[in-house]
Design a protein around this motif. Structure first.
Motif, PDB file in Angstrom:
ATOM      1  N   GLY A 137      43.253  37.394  38.494  1.00  0.00           N
ATOM      2  CA  GLY A 137      44.646  37.733  38.752  1.00  0.00           C
ATOM      3  C   GLY A 137      45.422  36.678  39.500  1.00  0.00           C
ATOM      4  O   GLY A 137      46.653  36.751  39.591  1.00  0.00           O
ATOM      5  N   GLY A 138      44.722  35.686  40.079  1.00  0.00           N
ATOM      6  CA  GLY A 138      45.388  34.593  40.750  1.00  0.00           C
ATOM      7  C   GLY A 138      46.018  34.929  42.088  1.00  0.00           C
ATOM      8  O   GLY A 138      46.896  34.207  42.561  1.00  0.00           O
ATOM      9  N   THR A 139      45.574  36.013  42.745  1.00  0.00           N
ATOM     10  CA  THR A 139      46.128  36.350  44.056  1.00  0.00           C
ATOM     11  C   THR A 139      45.434  35.547  45.140  1.00  0.00           C
ATOM     12  O   THR A 139      44.332  35.019  44.956  1.00  0.00           O
ATOM     13  CB  THR A 139      45.960  37.849  44.361  1.00  0.00           C
ATOM     14  OG1 THR A 139      44.562  38.134  44.549  1.00  0.00           O
ATOM     15  CG2 THR A 139      46.498  38.704  43.220  1.00  0.00           C
ATOM     16  N   ASP A 140      46.082  35.466  46.297  1.00  0.00           N
ATOM     17  CA  ASP A 140      45.462  34.770  47.423  1.00  0.00           C
ATOM     18  C   ASP A 140      44.136  35.427  47.802  1.00  0.00           C
ATOM     19  O   ASP A 140      43.181  34.739  48.192  1.00  0.00           O
ATOM     20  CB  ASP A 140      46.407  34.771  48.620  1.00  0.00           C
ATOM     21  CG  ASP A 140      47.630  33.881  48.400  1.00  0.00           C
ATOM     22  OD1 ASP A 140      47.586  33.021  47.487  1.00  0.00           O
ATOM     23  OD2 ASP A 140      48.629  34.055  49.135  1.00  0.00           O
ATOM     24  N   GLU A 141      44.080  36.751  47.703  1.00  0.00           N
ATOM     25  CA  GLU A 141      42.837  37.465  48.019  1.00  0.00           C
ATOM     26  C   GLU A 141      41.732  37.102  47.028  1.00  0.00           C
ATOM     27  O   GLU A 141      40.557  36.949  47.416  1.00  0.00           O
ATOM     28  CB  GLU A 141      43.080  38.974  48.009  1.00  0.00           C
ATOM     29  CG  GLU A 141      43.985  39.480  49.119  1.00  0.00           C
ATOM     30  CD  GLU A 141      45.458  39.228  48.855  1.00  0.00           C
ATOM     31  OE1 GLU A 141      46.258  39.384  49.798  1.00  0.00           O
ATOM     32  OE2 GLU A 141      45.821  38.869  47.703  1.00  0.00           O
ATOM     33  N   ASP A 142      42.101  36.950  45.749  1.00  0.00           N
ATOM     34  CA  ASP A 142      41.106  36.551  44.748  1.00  0.00           C
ATOM     35  C   ASP A 142      40.531  35.178  45.068  1.00  0.00           C
ATOM     36  O   ASP A 142      39.310  34.964  44.980  1.00  0.00           O
ATOM     37  CB  ASP A 142      41.738  36.520  43.350  1.00  0.00           C
ATOM     38  CG  ASP A 142      42.136  37.888  42.840  1.00  0.00           C
ATOM     39  OD1 ASP A 142      41.667  38.899  43.389  1.00  0.00           O
ATOM     40  OD2 ASP A 142      42.939  37.945  41.875  1.00  0.00           O
ATOM     41  N   TYR A 143      41.409  34.232  45.432  1.00  0.00           N
ATOM     42  CA  TYR A 143      40.934  32.883  45.733  1.00  0.00           C
ATOM     43  C   TYR A 143      40.096  32.856  47.005  1.00  0.00           C
ATOM     44  O   TYR A 143      39.153  32.061  47.121  1.00  0.00           O
ATOM     45  CB  TYR A 143      42.109  31.908  45.825  1.00  0.00           C
ATOM     46  CG  TYR A 143      42.713  31.604  44.474  1.00  0.00           C
ATOM     47  CD1 TYR A 143      41.995  30.880  43.526  1.00  0.00           C
ATOM     48  CD2 TYR A 143      43.982  32.059  44.128  1.00  0.00           C
ATOM     49  CE1 TYR A 143      42.531  30.617  42.269  1.00  0.00           C
ATOM     50  CE2 TYR A 143      44.525  31.793  42.883  1.00  0.00           C
ATOM     51  CZ  TYR A 143      43.802  31.078  41.959  1.00  0.00           C
ATOM     52  OH  TYR A 143      44.336  30.826  40.721  1.00  0.00           O
ATOM     53  N   ALA A 144      40.429  33.710  47.967  1.00  0.00           N
ATOM     54  CA  ALA A 144      39.626  33.788  49.182  1.00  0.00           C
ATOM     55  C   ALA A 144      38.227  34.314  48.856  1.00  0.00           C
ATOM     56  O   ALA A 144      37.222  33.820  49.394  1.00  0.00           O
ATOM     57  CB  ALA A 144      40.308  34.687  50.216  1.00  0.00           C
ATOM     58  N   LEU A 145      38.153  35.330  47.988  1.00  0.00           N
ATOM     59  CA  LEU A 145      36.855  35.857  47.572  1.00  0.00           C
ATOM     60  C   LEU A 145      36.061  34.786  46.837  1.00  0.00           C
ATOM     61  O   LEU A 145      34.864  34.604  47.065  1.00  0.00           O
ATOM     62  CB  LEU A 145      37.048  37.087  46.692  1.00  0.00           C
ATOM     63  CG  LEU A 145      35.787  37.730  46.105  1.00  0.00           C
ATOM     64  CD1 LEU A 145      34.811  38.128  47.206  1.00  0.00           C
ATOM     65  CD2 LEU A 145      36.158  38.944  45.249  1.00  0.00           C
ATOM     66  N   LEU A 146      36.732  34.060  45.940  1.00  0.00           N
ATOM     67  CA  LEU A 146      36.059  32.977  45.215  1.00  0.00           C
ATOM     68  C   LEU A 146      35.519  31.926  46.175  1.00  0.00           C
ATOM     69  O   LEU A 146      34.381  31.457  46.019  1.00  0.00           O
ATOM     70  CB  LEU A 146      37.031  32.328  44.230  1.00  0.00           C
ATOM     71  CG  LEU A 146      36.506  31.084  43.509  1.00  0.00           C
ATOM     72  CD1 LEU A 146      35.424  31.452  42.501  1.00  0.00           C
ATOM     73  CD2 LEU A 146      37.642  30.336  42.827  1.00  0.00           C
ATOM     74  N   ALA A 147      36.317  31.564  47.168  1.00  0.00           N
ATOM     75  CA  ALA A 147      35.878  30.550  48.132  1.00  0.00           C
ATOM     76  C   ALA A 147      34.606  30.993  48.845  1.00  0.00           C
ATOM     77  O   ALA A 147      33.689  30.184  49.070  1.00  0.00           O
ATOM     78  CB  ALA A 147      36.989  30.269  49.144  1.00  0.00           C
ATOM     79  N   GLY A 148      34.523  32.264  49.188  1.00  0.00           N
ATOM     80  CA  GLY A 148      33.327  32.773  49.833  1.00  0.00           C
ATOM     81  C   GLY A 148      32.115  32.739  48.909  1.00  0.00           C
ATOM     82  O   GLY A 148      30.993  32.466  49.347  1.00  0.00           O
ATOM     83  N   ILE A 149      32.336  33.002  47.629  1.00  0.00           N
ATOM     84  CA  ILE A 149      31.244  32.975  46.654  1.00  0.00           C
ATOM     85  C   ILE A 149      30.717  31.557  46.467  1.00  0.00           C
ATOM     86  O   ILE A 149      29.504  31.325  46.371  1.00  0.00           O
ATOM     87  CB  ILE A 149      31.724  33.563  45.312  1.00  0.00           C
ATOM     88  CG1 ILE A 149      31.977  35.067  45.467  1.00  0.00           C
ATOM     89  CG2 ILE A 149      30.719  33.298  44.194  1.00  0.00           C
ATOM     90  CD1 ILE A 149      32.662  35.697  44.269  1.00  0.00           C
ATOM     91  N   LEU A 150      31.628  30.582  46.433  1.00  0.00           N
ATOM     92  CA  LEU A 150      31.232  29.192  46.193  1.00  0.00           C
ATOM     93  C   LEU A 150      30.744  28.491  47.455  1.00  0.00           C
ATOM     94  O   LEU A 150      30.104  27.431  47.370  1.00  0.00           O
ATOM     95  CB  LEU A 150      32.409  28.408  45.615  1.00  0.00           C
ATOM     96  CG  LEU A 150      32.957  28.858  44.257  1.00  0.00           C
ATOM     97  CD1 LEU A 150      34.145  28.003  43.856  1.00  0.00           C
ATOM     98  CD2 LEU A 150      31.879  28.817  43.181  1.00  0.00           C
TER      99      LEU A 150
END
Length: 258
Positions: A55-68
């Motif tokens: 969805g490209g939300t800031d929350e999505d990118y924060a979750l992705l950053a934690g995964i990576l």
């Protein structure tokens, strides 16, 4: 050097916007990250070819950053049609050297490997295109002397899969000029893409090309001419590992049941 190619994670903080995306995709992505970290000999870099979020939300990118975050090696992400240009820039500002304001093209290095990433995002559209500004930037970069391999990352593949229902929704603008630039490049050039949700490799303009699969969902390899987008298939996920040694380049598929 070993380079892992992953793609189309479609990470979402809440329920994915795309109904086809499995609801446990974040956990699947974590297992992929753990597998890359545990691989021996060690992976030297990771290429992540778009649709990193759903969805490209800031929350999505924060979750992705934690995964990576557990990855021990450099990661080179690009945006796809499910990402947000502004959100992607905010999430990676200060870490990725974006070439100009408002665009997502950038250049990176790992060892003697040059990484050039192209912004093919059309906001609100499934298909992609390359702007004249992006292609001008690429032409200038390719004109610079470089003795090592170059990896060119673009979410929407310019090389067809043969899966008609998805090929028509891939790169719809800028492909002809890109082809000329790729064909004329004097050095070792490899193209990596995503978007199709079916891993495949090919030769385009005399260059090795690969599309990474997706842990979010995978589609059947229906090569019927003119067919609609094919159904989903329940198969083990696999990502590519590129092995570069002297003048030798091999590609292995790492199977990972999810």
């Amino acid at each position: 050097m070993l380079i892992a190619h992953i793609s189309d994670f479609h990470i979402a903080t809440h329920l994915p916007d795309t109904g086809l995306v499995r609801t446990d995709v974040a956990d699947c992505a974590r297992r992929i990250v753990a597998d890359i970290n545990a691989f021996s000999p060690a992976i030297d870099a990771v290429m992540l070819t778009g649709d990193v979020t759903d969805g490209g939300t800031d929350e999505d990118y924060a979750l992705l950053a934690g995964i990576l975050a557990p990855l021990k090696m450099p990661v080179f992400p690009i945006a796809g049609n499910h990402d947000s240009r502004d959100g992607f820039r905010r999430a990676h500002e200060g870490r990725l050297p974006f070439a100009r304001a408002g665009a997502l093209d950038y250049e990176g290095r790992v060892g003697d490997v040059r990484v050039l990433t192209l912004d093919s995002l059309i906001e609100g559209k499934v298909e992609g295109e390359l702007s004249d500004a992006t292609l001008d930037w690429l032409e200038a970069r390719l004109a610079e002397p470089h003795d090592g391999p170059t990896f060119l990352l673009i979410h929407h593949p310019p090389f067809l899969s043969g899966i008609h229902g998805l090929d028509v929704m891939s790169l719809t603008g800028g492909g002809e000029r890109l082809a000329r630039l790729v064909r004329a490049c004097p050095g070792d050039l490899t193209l990596l893409s995503g978007h199709i949700h079916r891993a495949y490799q090919g030769i385009w303009q005399g260059r090795l090309c690969a599309v990474g699969g997706s842990p979010a969902f995978q589609i059947a390899p229906d090569l019927t001419p003119g067919a609609e987008p094919p159904p989903l298939v329940d198969e083990s996920y696999g990502y590519f590992i590129h092995r570069l040694e002297d003048e030798y380049h091999s590609v292995l598929r790492r199977e990972l049941p999810l």
